[in-house]
Design a protein around this motif. Sequence first.
Motif, PDB file in Angstrom:
ATOM      1  N   ALA A  76     -10.502 -43.280  27.618  1.00 41.93           N
ATOM      2  CA  ALA A  76     -10.769 -42.163  26.860  1.00 41.93           C
ATOM      3  C   ALA A  76     -10.136 -43.640  25.884  1.00 41.93           C
ATOM      4  CB  ALA A  76      -9.725 -41.331  26.553  1.00 41.93           C
ATOM      5  N   PRO A  77     -10.965 -43.383  24.568  1.00 42.00           N
ATOM      6  CA  PRO A  77     -10.020 -43.942  22.835  1.00 42.00           C
ATOM      7  C   PRO A  77      -8.827 -44.449  22.864  1.00 42.00           C
ATOM      8  CG  PRO A  77     -11.236 -42.829  21.972  1.00 42.00           C
ATOM      9  CD  PRO A  77     -11.041 -42.494  23.666  1.00 42.00           C
ATOM     10  N   SER A  78      -8.517 -45.681  21.873  1.00 44.81           N
ATOM     11  CA  SER A  78      -6.961 -45.883  22.410  1.00 44.81           C
ATOM     12  C   SER A  78      -5.858 -44.667  20.710  1.00 44.81           C
ATOM     13  CB  SER A  78      -6.113 -46.512  21.573  1.00 44.81           C
ATOM     14  OG  SER A  78      -6.542 -47.681  20.762  1.00 44.81           O
ATOM     15  N   VAL A  79      -4.637 -44.571  21.185  1.00 43.38           N
ATOM     16  CA  VAL A  79      -4.532 -43.972  20.174  1.00 43.38           C
ATOM     17  C   VAL A  79      -3.986 -44.790  18.530  1.00 43.38           C
ATOM     18  CG1 VAL A  79      -2.264 -42.647  18.728  1.00 43.38           C
ATOM     19  CG2 VAL A  79      -2.623 -42.618  21.572  1.00 43.38           C
ATOM     20  N   ASP A  80      -3.886 -45.660  18.381  1.00 40.05           N
ATOM     21  CA  ASP A  80      -4.153 -46.398  17.294  1.00 40.05           C
ATOM     22  C   ASP A  80      -5.350 -46.655  16.501  1.00 40.05           C
ATOM     23  OD1 ASP A  80      -1.071 -47.097  18.048  1.00 40.05           O
ATOM     24  OD2 ASP A  80      -2.419 -49.463  18.626  1.00 40.05           O
ATOM     25  N   ASP A  81      -6.555 -46.405  17.115  1.00 39.64           N
ATOM     26  CA  ASP A  81      -7.729 -46.253  16.417  1.00 39.64           C
ATOM     27  C   ASP A  81      -7.827 -44.704  15.808  1.00 39.64           C
ATOM     28  OD1 ASP A  81      -8.170 -48.789  17.434  1.00 39.64           O
ATOM     29  OD2 ASP A  81      -9.505 -48.091  18.856  1.00 39.64           O
ATOM     30  N   GLU A  82      -7.206 -43.535  16.402  1.00 42.55           N
ATOM     31  CA  GLU A  82      -7.408 -42.624  15.690  1.00 42.55           C
ATOM     32  C   GLU A  82      -6.459 -42.449  14.823  1.00 42.55           C
ATOM     33  OE1 GLU A  82      -8.824 -38.720  15.556  1.00 42.55           O
ATOM     34  OE2 GLU A  82      -9.610 -40.319  16.642  1.00 42.55           O
ATOM     35  N   ARG A  83      -5.129 -43.245  14.470  1.00 45.85           N
ATOM     36  CA  ARG A  83      -4.975 -43.267  14.073  1.00 45.85           C
ATOM     37  C   ARG A  83      -5.002 -43.848  12.520  1.00 45.85           C
ATOM     38  NH1 ARG A  83      -0.227 -45.129  15.827  1.00 45.85           N
ATOM     39  NH2 ARG A  83       0.462 -42.919  16.679  1.00 45.85           N
ATOM     40  N   ALA A  84      -5.713 -44.918  12.418  1.00 45.20           N
ATOM     41  CA  ALA A  84      -6.325 -45.219  11.444  1.00 45.20           C
ATOM     42  C   ALA A  84      -7.122 -44.518  10.345  1.00 45.20           C
ATOM     43  CB  ALA A  84      -6.617 -46.717  11.287  1.00 45.20           C
ATOM     44  N   ARG A  85      -8.180 -43.758  11.381  1.00 46.94           N
ATOM     45  CA  ARG A  85      -8.771 -43.272  11.183  1.00 46.94           C
ATOM     46  C   ARG A  85      -8.815 -42.410  10.120  1.00 46.94           C
ATOM     47  NH1 ARG A  85     -11.699 -38.669  11.733  1.00 46.94           N
ATOM     48  NH2 ARG A  85     -10.231 -38.624  13.917  1.00 46.94           N
ATOM     49  N   LEU A  86      -7.115 -41.312  10.590  1.00 39.80           N
ATOM     50  CA  LEU A  86      -6.930 -40.271  10.193  1.00 39.80           C
ATOM     51  C   LEU A  86      -6.051 -40.545   8.642  1.00 39.80           C
ATOM     52  CD1 LEU A  86      -5.211 -37.748  13.071  1.00 39.80           C
ATOM     53  CD2 LEU A  86      -7.029 -37.347  11.572  1.00 39.80           C
ATOM     54  N   LYS A  87      -5.288 -41.439   8.486  1.00 41.79           N
ATOM     55  CA  LYS A  87      -4.757 -42.237   7.745  1.00 41.79           C
ATOM     56  C   LYS A  87      -6.375 -42.383   6.282  1.00 41.79           C
ATOM     57  CE  LYS A  87      -0.870 -44.585   9.429  1.00 41.79           C
ATOM     58  NZ  LYS A  87      -0.361 -45.641   9.378  1.00 41.79           N
ATOM     59  N   LYS A  88      -6.950 -43.117   6.429  1.00 37.35           N
ATOM     60  CA  LYS A  88      -7.775 -43.066   6.054  1.00 37.35           C
ATOM     61  C   LYS A  88      -8.560 -41.564   5.225  1.00 37.35           C
ATOM     62  CE  LYS A  88     -12.713 -45.881   5.436  1.00 37.35           C
ATOM     63  NZ  LYS A  88     -13.164 -46.439   6.059  1.00 37.35           N
ATOM     64  N   LYS A  89      -8.894 -41.212   5.943  1.00 37.81           N
ATOM     65  CA  LYS A  89      -9.521 -39.500   5.881  1.00 37.81           C
ATOM     66  C   LYS A  89      -7.876 -38.979   4.788  1.00 37.81           C
ATOM     67  CE  LYS A  89     -11.149 -36.031   6.997  1.00 37.81           C
ATOM     68  NZ  LYS A  89     -11.986 -34.904   8.215  1.00 37.81           N
ATOM     69  N   LEU A  90      -7.058 -39.314   5.054  1.00 32.77           N
ATOM     70  CA  LEU A  90      -5.873 -38.447   3.984  1.00 32.77           C
ATOM     71  C   LEU A  90      -5.616 -39.136   2.582  1.00 32.77           C
ATOM     72  CD1 LEU A  90      -3.469 -36.577   3.803  1.00 32.77           C
ATOM     73  CD2 LEU A  90      -2.229 -38.682   4.826  1.00 32.77           C
ATOM     74  N   VAL A  91      -6.022 -40.655   2.885  1.00 33.05           N
ATOM     75  CA  VAL A  91      -6.267 -41.062   0.990  1.00 33.05           C
ATOM     76  C   VAL A  91      -7.029 -40.780  -0.257  1.00 33.05           C
ATOM     77  CG1 VAL A  91      -6.885 -43.927  -0.137  1.00 33.05           C
ATOM     78  CG2 VAL A  91      -5.014 -43.490   2.201  1.00 33.05           C
ATOM     79  N   GLU A  92      -8.468 -40.826   1.250  1.00 36.01           N
ATOM     80  CA  GLU A  92      -9.683 -39.990   0.295  1.00 36.01           C
ATOM     81  C   GLU A  92      -9.236 -38.273  -0.435  1.00 36.01           C
ATOM     82  OE1 GLU A  92     -13.018 -40.112   2.674  1.00 36.01           O
ATOM     83  OE2 GLU A  92     -13.216 -42.321   2.936  1.00 36.01           O
ATOM     84  N   LEU A  93      -8.540 -37.251   0.489  1.00 34.13           N
ATOM     85  CA  LEU A  93      -8.475 -36.955  -0.395  1.00 34.13           C
ATOM     86  C   LEU A  93      -7.355 -36.729  -1.430  1.00 34.13           C
ATOM     87  CD1 LEU A  93      -7.516 -34.453   2.913  1.00 34.13           C
ATOM     88  CD2 LEU A  93      -9.460 -34.317   1.917  1.00 34.13           C
ATOM     89  N   SER A  94      -6.593 -37.458  -1.355  1.00 31.83           N
ATOM     90  CA  SER A  94      -5.424 -37.700  -2.279  1.00 31.83           C
ATOM     91  C   SER A  94      -7.032 -38.235  -3.472  1.00 31.83           C
ATOM     92  CB  SER A  94      -4.978 -38.588  -2.558  1.00 31.83           C
ATOM     93  OG  SER A  94      -3.961 -38.536  -1.494  1.00 31.83           O
ATOM     94  N   LYS A  95      -7.823 -38.988  -4.033  1.00 32.40           N
ATOM     95  CA  LYS A  95      -8.327 -39.680  -4.530  1.00 32.40           C
ATOM     96  C   LYS A  95      -8.767 -38.586  -5.356  1.00 32.40           C
ATOM     97  CE  LYS A  95      -8.869 -44.407  -3.370  1.00 32.40           C
ATOM     98  NZ  LYS A  95      -9.567 -45.369  -2.309  1.00 32.40           N
ATOM     99  N   ARG A  96      -9.029 -37.190  -4.124  1.00 31.34           N
ATOM    100  CA  ARG A  96     -10.220 -36.186  -5.503  1.00 31.34           C
ATOM    101  C   ARG A  96      -9.527 -35.303  -5.700  1.00 31.34           C
ATOM    102  NH1 ARG A  96     -13.155 -33.386   0.020  1.00 31.34           N
ATOM    103  NH2 ARG A  96     -13.669 -32.301  -2.013  1.00 31.34           N
ATOM    104  N   ARG A  97      -7.656 -35.333  -5.504  1.00 29.21           N
ATOM    105  CA  ARG A  97      -7.326 -33.921  -6.263  1.00 29.21           C
ATOM    106  C   ARG A  97      -7.065 -34.812  -6.933  1.00 29.21           C
ATOM    107  NH1 ARG A  97      -2.449 -32.780  -2.980  1.00 29.21           N
ATOM    108  NH2 ARG A  97      -1.569 -31.297  -4.599  1.00 29.21           N
ATOM    109  N   ILE A  98      -7.157 -35.803  -7.921  1.00 29.60           N
ATOM    110  CA  ILE A  98      -6.700 -36.647  -9.187  1.00 29.60           C
ATOM    111  C   ILE A  98      -7.582 -36.256 -10.420  1.00 29.60           C
ATOM    112  CG2 ILE A  98      -6.447 -38.711 -10.331  1.00 29.60           C
ATOM    113  CD1 ILE A  98      -4.230 -40.558  -7.626  1.00 29.60           C
ATOM    114  N   ARG A  99      -9.036 -36.469  -9.963  1.00 25.36           N
ATOM    115  CA  ARG A  99      -9.976 -36.037 -10.386  1.00 25.36           C
ATOM    116  C   ARG A  99     -10.188 -34.528 -11.049  1.00 25.36           C
ATOM    117  NH1 ARG A  99     -13.115 -39.531  -6.652  1.00 25.36           N
ATOM    118  NH2 ARG A  99     -13.575 -37.543  -5.890  1.00 25.36           N
ATOM    119  N   ILE A 100     -10.095 -33.743  -9.968  1.00 25.02           N
ATOM    120  CA  ILE A 100      -9.872 -31.924  -9.853  1.00 25.02           C
ATOM    121  C   ILE A 100      -8.474 -32.703 -11.792  1.00 25.02           C
ATOM    122  CG2 ILE A 100      -9.401 -29.354  -9.646  1.00 25.02           C
ATOM    123  CD1 ILE A 100     -10.307 -30.731  -6.752  1.00 25.02           C
TER     124      ILE A 100
END
Length: 1189
Positions: free
Chosen positions: A825-849
């Motif tokens: 199965a994949p490692s936990v660090d890779d999954e953690r990096a993916r979730l953080k990247k997605k969290l940054v994208e959501l913050s940018k959309r909230r600023i535009r709104i």
Amino acid sequence: MARRTRATAEEDTDSLKENSQPTHVKAGKVKEEKVKEERPAKAQKVRDNAEDEGDDEQPSDAEPSEDAQAAVDTDEEAEEDGEGEGSPRGRKRVRVNAEGEAISSSQGTGRHRERVETLPRDDDGYIPGSIVRIQLSNFVTYDWVEFRPGPYLNMILGPNGTGKSSIACAICLGLNWSPSVLGRATELNSFVKNNKDSGYIEIELKGPKGEPNLVIRRNLNAKSNGSTFLLNGHSATGREITNRMAKLNVQVGNLCSFLPQDKVSEFAQMTPQQLLRETQRAAGDTNLTSWHDTLISSGKELKKLQELLNAERDQLRTMEERNAQLERDVQRYQERRRIEKEIETLRVLIPVNEYHEAKEVYSRTKQRQRQLHAKVRKLKDKNAPAHALAEQLAQKYKEYDKLREKKKGASRQKFQQMKTKWAESDKLDVDADELTNKLDGLKKAEKERARKIKELQAQIDKWQRELDNPPELENVQAINDEMRQLNTEHNVTRSRMDDLQERQKANIDASGKQKQQITNALDELKKLDDERHRKLQNLGQWDRDCADAVVWLRNNQDKFKMEVFEPPMICCTVPDKRFTNAVEACFNANQLKMLVTQCEEDYRTLNHYLNDTDKAGLRKGARINTWYRPKIDSTIGGPPMSAEEMQTLAFDGYAIDYVDCPDGLLWYLKKELNLHRTAIGLNGSKVDVGRAMEAVSRAGGASFVAGNTLNIVTRSRYGQRMAQNMTRDVRPARNLVNTAIDPEVKKRLDASILEARQALELIGKDAEDLAAIEREIRSEEAKYKKNYEALEARKKAVNDQKRRLAQHAAKIETNQNKLNDLENAPSVDDERARLKKKLVELSKRRIRIAKDYSSLIRGAITDQIEATRSGLEFLQVGANKNALETLCREKDEEYQKALAEFEEADAIFGQAKADAKQKRDISVQLVRSMDEEFQAAFAKMEADGSVHDRTVDELRAELEVQQAKLELIMQTNPGVVEQYERRKAEIETLTKTLEARERAEQKLQREIKNAKDNWQPALESLVASIGKKFSAAFDRIGCAGEIRVSPHDDFDKWAIDILVKFRDKEKLQLLTGQRQSGGERSLTTILYLMSLTEEARTPFSLVDEINQGMDMRAERAVHDSMVEVTCKDDSAQYFLITPKLLADLNYHERMKILCVNNGEWLPEDKGLGNMMNMINTYVQHRNRSAAAT
């Protein structure tokens, strides 16, 4: 050498020579009497429903009926004479006088009428229509014959059976009359000679003077009833032959002119009414029959008309009396109807005048409404400018209101967009929280994966240890060897069991066979006691095919619609054994073996199975006797003797009384064997055979048994028809008796039963031994089953252990695959990096709104300011508008007052208009609903103005007066008046009908008087002439005879009575078919026919064996009278057929003798063996011998 038979007709050559000389006979006309007188009025039809004359059967191929002959004869006479006094065709036109009354063509009813003669005689002596030549081929007894009768009396002589009557048959059939005229066979093909395919009849008739003779040939076919005609060598139809016979007045169908041998008794049995009609047709005035038919039909019509007139007169009188009783009620009803009409008129006039008054009110209100309307219009025009400005402000007020609403809508749209942005921001906030939670759960998932890896590895290790250290297992091959050894031992046991079962089966079969033998023997013993079975066995010994057919019938009765009866020898019994021999003597062999059906459908079915096909399984070529006849009781005669007469003659009874059989078989015994007519007398010595013969032969013949002799009695067809008896011995009965049981057969069957029962005892002992062996084998079988099941359990345990180890190996492989998936199965660090990247994208959309939301707030503030400005402007225009409206209302007070007055007047006007319209509709509807008479009167009142002369109150007062008068008159049922009027119309119609019927009655009475004035004198004259000759003929033989016309109120019951007296002590008695003897009837018949001959209109007449039964004195007198009557100058052709004559009779030179010879050794060549040549040779030889001496 082949033997052949041919009958020849020998002719009297001397007579022929005499007849061949020219005969000077004054030719007479068809009708000597012609009375032609002028008639002032038009001819009118005489109703004549002509009845059929005679009882002769109408042929299928244009047989010449008497009416058809009369009709054609009348046409011929009409062409020659121009006009006649009546017509046998009916409905001929008659002369009428100026008053429209029918009158006779000969003035005066008492005027003497001359006798109507036949067609004029030609130079050769023959009258047209008489027979010149007859040629027959293959006809009845003749192979071929040709002869030429003379123009006067022809006497046809010959022994019985030689074919004399066949000549009469040939004349009848050859001229296209039906075989029913002869009273013999009814089928044409029965007249063709036996064993011949075809034959013909050729007759040459004398043609009218100056015209060629008629040669008529009728070809017959033995295979069908059809025939063809040739007329003078050319093909012709039966109708053409009939028409030619009618023109020549040939009357073969009239017993007064053509009397065959088998119709002599029928002539004597004719009713007096029939005799009158036949006499009219044969002799006298040609119009006698037509006049008589006119009287019959018109008399019946007059009687019906008078009955109808009497009934209708009674009906008219009753109707007039009933209407007179109703007349007062009708007057009262009419007065009431007048008042009701007046009331109806008033009820119409009241609404009409109400409408007239309402119309005047409507006119007044309309004028005031128009005046007030003008005043309102004037005030409205004065205030128009102020109202125009108020309308402008109202328009502006609406525009500012729309603008304000538009600004409000833009502001509301901004607020909605702000709400949408806020919702998007909230959703992104939720998504960010979910991503944060996932980041927190990564550590927990890593721990769960490590736990699963550890568990899977432990299971794999455990199963691998079991695979590496398996338990010790038995050898399956060894177990299989033990099982095979056990099966081998068991096969021996099973073989013993199969052998035992075969022995048991054989034992059971032997037991069943012996039991069946016992059953069959018992059945045979039972059948020995069954009489019908014994009879069937006897039938089988006599006729195997018939017995097989009976067996088949017993098994297949369901194939038939009704019961089919077995042969009489089986289903008939004679309970009283004394009569068995006599009853069986009435049967022949085929009758005893006959299968009898009760309907034609079953008859065809039975023949289909037994004779036409092999479906019944009978022997090939077998022929079974079957019988069926339609059950018509009238086709069989009754018993020849009554019970008292049988007792007197010592008879015990009829054969049918001693036979027991099914009811349906009685018809066969009566129709085929005449058992109901066969008398039995057991004591033959007491039976007077002579008297018994006379008794049973009265109805034509029958049989009787006297002791041991069967007597079959018949009557001769010739001579005095004496009774004849044929006897035969009555043999002992063999088929209808009850057969005894054969003791040898019974002994053999008893021995068979004993033998079978002994065999059954031995079979029972064998069965017990076999049962003990079976128990031993069953024990060994149970032991084998127990051992075999133990081996199967051991083998199953080994196989189950092997299957469990195989399952462990498969599970190890499956868990190993799962373990590999978890470890890779994949490692936990890779999954953690993916979730953080997605969290940054959501913050940018909230600023535009958030930026978009701020921009929307600023736009909403601007729109709100514009909406507030527009609202202030709207309020200002509204205030100005309200002020101006207040000013206008102050100026419109006078206008409103005038408007109120107008509206009040307008309402009154509308009400008056509606009231007038309603009353107009009511009055119009009432007027239109009245009848045309009232509408016409109303139109006249409107034209002169009188409809409005009275007011509504006056009309209502008049209505009350009329209603009061109506109450004073009692109510009358309208049905009475309707009945009165209907009956009045019926009285008028019935009166006219009565007048028309009375005219028709008078017309019929004139027609009857006219026809009677012609018919009665002519008939009485004819009967008087015949009666004079008839009485004279009887006087010559020492007897008395008289002919009278018997009148009656009904013309169809007028008759000719023949009264005769043959003994001095007797009185004149009416001739009947029962009162006089056969000879007396024959004598009377021939004397009547001879008396009629001089008056006859037919070209030839014929009587056959009329002299049979006469004594010598009567026969000699009859012969002399016949020669005298038939050999006069004006006599027509006459044929007398007789088998014998007396010696030394008187002969005339105009007579011709035709001798019929019949034998097997006739010459082949025609013309050889002429009897007259033999006579002439003998006379010459005698003369020479006399001269020599």
